[in-house]
Design a protein around this motif. Structure first.
Motif, PDB file in Angstrom:
ATOM      1  N   GLY A 199       0.809  -1.213   0.000  1.00 10.91           N
ATOM      2  CA  GLY A 199       0.000   0.000   0.000  1.00 10.91           C
ATOM      3  C   GLY A 199       0.840   1.259   0.000  1.00 10.91           C
ATOM      4  N   VAL A 254      -1.871   1.475   7.076  1.00 11.00           N
ATOM      5  CA  VAL A 254      -2.447   1.010   5.811  1.00 11.00           C
ATOM      6  C   VAL A 254      -3.927   0.719   6.034  1.00 11.00           C
ATOM      7  CG1 VAL A 254      -2.406  -0.763   4.027  1.00 11.00           C
ATOM      8  CG2 VAL A 254      -0.256   0.057   5.012  1.00 11.00           C
ATOM      9  N   HIS A 258      -4.731  -3.305  -1.896  1.00  6.59           N
ATOM     10  CA  HIS A 258      -3.436  -2.634  -2.010  1.00  6.59           C
ATOM     11  C   HIS A 258      -2.468  -3.498  -2.819  1.00  6.59           C
ATOM     12  CE1 HIS A 258      -4.600   0.392   0.940  1.00  6.59           C
ATOM     13  NE2 HIS A 258      -5.065  -0.591   1.688  1.00  6.59           N
ATOM     14  N   ASP A 259      -1.495  -2.828  -3.456  1.00 11.10           N
ATOM     15  CA  ASP A 259      -0.465  -3.527  -4.218  1.00 11.10           C
ATOM     16  C   ASP A 259       0.711  -3.882  -3.315  1.00 11.10           C
ATOM     17  OD1 ASP A 259      -2.056  -3.078  -6.401  1.00 11.10           O
ATOM     18  OD2 ASP A 259      -0.830  -1.439  -7.210  1.00 11.10           O
ATOM     19  N   ASP A 262      -3.767  -5.477  -5.977  1.00 17.26           N
ATOM     20  CA  ASP A 262      -5.086  -5.598  -5.333  1.00 17.26           C
ATOM     21  C   ASP A 262      -5.177  -6.739  -4.331  1.00 17.26           C
ATOM     22  OD1 ASP A 262      -5.941  -3.435  -6.864  1.00 17.26           O
ATOM     23  OD2 ASP A 262      -6.639  -4.722  -8.492  1.00 17.26           O
TER      24      ASP A 262
END
Length: 484
Positions: A244, A266, A271-272, A287
């Protein structure tokens, strides 16, 4: 330098303590006429040293007076390490790799100096290599070098990048291959001579093999309080990892796995994960869902099989249950889900899951405790009913009708898609404040059902401290029929 100062202070303290004991053992009227500053400022002297000729990185013994207060030592004007303060009359110095022939000088903490009248002759052995150096090797691989006088080697370069010397003595040393942008280059071992630095060519055009980290197991879901583990190959080459956009701190890092905790700031959502390696290369997993809140998992069908549901074939002889069916997998967290097909109209339970007996998570009984989940425990589960309308019942705290609530009709018809349903448990069964070892899911069809099969797919029975709207969760609490 700091290490030498610490040794000096400790040794000086012992010297002063010994002096105090000596003085107090004398007659009571003996007067102490020296202050601590006066004791520390005593003038050192160098009377002799041995040997007169010595190799670099060997030790020389110095004798004289007041040497216990020495703070630094020099040979030929080059600072050397004081390896041992034996007593006030004896000092041991290790000759620095770049020392040169010249006098020995001692400087105390009070800036008092003593210089030897004679020079010590510093010699420079030439290292020789007897082992064969390989043509190539992977980053971080250790290479053993054998020979003589290897202790005088100061560094080993692979092209423009220095390797890390892991072990070193006269007859052998071990160096690890560095992570270098230049993969082909000469390997040289450097050592000092009386005319400056020199080197030995160990291998021409050595190839540094830089393997790419290969991640075989990404997390399907992360949460605030649980450690994340990623597995694969060559993960020791990972430089950093962000989740994130926040850089994490590794708990463990090896060639086959790495672990970390998600930074507290976060937010819940997708989130990546970005993995950095080499000079500027990255691997990205997009994701990954994250829950920044209290999270407990109870039934997830990557860890459980279909047997957690008991099917009563006396009520429905044609009922079929299995892992997975004809629909796609939910968005997360895994590869398996539960599928039940009911083929007989009945008002009785066909499939039953006693979560309180099946889960290995012992926190189930504490869900409704005051203060737990911020007094807002929320049950979530994935559901796909494939355009049918099964009856879905939840029992909490008991198995009587007063402990159940039911979702049925169009409220269970999810179309032909997965939906994440959320049920707020605080007050869901008004008469209870404790799970009391009963938390059940029961499935059936209405007695008037005439279209078959009735299908239900389920996964991921979990509890959090909020409705996971970030993942599209639908709050269906008020759609359940009242208890009774």
């Amino acid at each position: 330098m700091m290490k030498n100062k610490n040794k000096l202070i400790f040794f000086s303290f012992l010297s002063l303590l010994s002096l105090a004991v000596l003085l107090t053992s004398c007659e009571a009227d003996t007067e102490i006429d020296q202050t601590v500053d006066e004791i520390l400022s005593a003038q050192p002297t160098i009377e002799s040293f041995s040997p007169q000729t010595a190799n670099i990185q060997t030790k020389v013994t110095v004798t004289g007076t007041n040497l216990n207060f020495a703070e630094t030592a020099y040979i030929g004007g080059v600072e050397c390490t004081i390896s041992q303060r034996v007593n006030s009359e004896t000092l041991e110095i290790e000759i620095a790799p770049d020392a040169v022939t010249g006098p020995i000088k001692i400087v105390t903490s009070a800036e008092k100096e003593a210089i030897s009248l004679e020079d010590i002759t510093v010699t420079y052995p030439t290292p020789t290599i007897s082992s064969e150096f390989p043509d190539n090797g992977e980053v971080n691989e250790n290479i053993t070098i054998e020979g003589e006088n290897l202790e005088v080697i100061t560094r080993i370069s692979f092209g423009e990048t220095e390797g890390t010397i892991q072990f070193q003595e006269s007859l052998a040393m071990v160096v690890s291959i560095p992570n270098s942008d230049t993969t082909i280059g000469d390997v040289r071992a450097y050592y000092n001579t009386n005319s400056g630095e020199s080197s030995i060519l160990l291998k021409e055009d050595f190839e540094i093999i830089i393997p790419t980290p290969n991640i075989t197991n990404w997390p399907s879901l992360t949460s605030r309080d649980n450690e994340v583990t990623i597995t694969g190959d060559n993960l020791n080459l990972v430089n950093s990892l962000s989740f994130g956009g926040e850089t994490v701190t590794f708990n463990t890092l090896s060639s086959t796995s790495l672990s970390f905790n998600i930074p507290a700031n976060v937010a819940t959502g997708y989130h990546d994960i970005v993995v950095d390696y080499g000079d500027s290369s990255t691997i990205t997993q997009n994701d990954v869902p994250h829950i920044n809140g209290q999270y407990e998992s109870y039934i997830e069908f990557d860890a459980y099989d279909e047997s957690v549901f008991t099917v009563d074939t006396s009520k429905d002889p044609l009922a079929v249950q299995q892992l997975n069916g004809d629909v796609a997998q939910p968005s997360f967290p895994g590869d398996y889900y539960y599928n039940l097909q009911m083929n007989t109209g009945t008002g009785s339970t066909i499939g039953r899951m006693k979560i309180h007996e099946e889960t290995t998570n012992t926190t189930l009984n504490n869900i409704l405790d005051a203060g737990n989940f911020s007094d807002n425990p929320v049950l979530h589960f994935w559901i796909n009913t494939e355009n049918t309308e099964p009856i879905f019942k939840i029992y909490i705290g008991g198995t009587s009708s007063d402990n159940r609530r039911e979702l049925s009709g169009s409220n269970t018809n999810t179309g032909n898609q997965w939906k994440l349903y959320a049920v707020r448990l605080n007050g869901f069964i008004p008469s209870i404040s404790s799970v009391s070892n009963v938390f059940e899911i029961r499935l059936n069809t209405g007695s008037s059902q005439d279209t078959f099969p009735v299908k239900i797919n389920l996964d991921w029975f979990i509890v959090t401290d909020s409705v996971l709207t970030e993942f599209g969760a639908e709050d269906v609490t008020d759609l359940f029929k009242a208890a009774g």
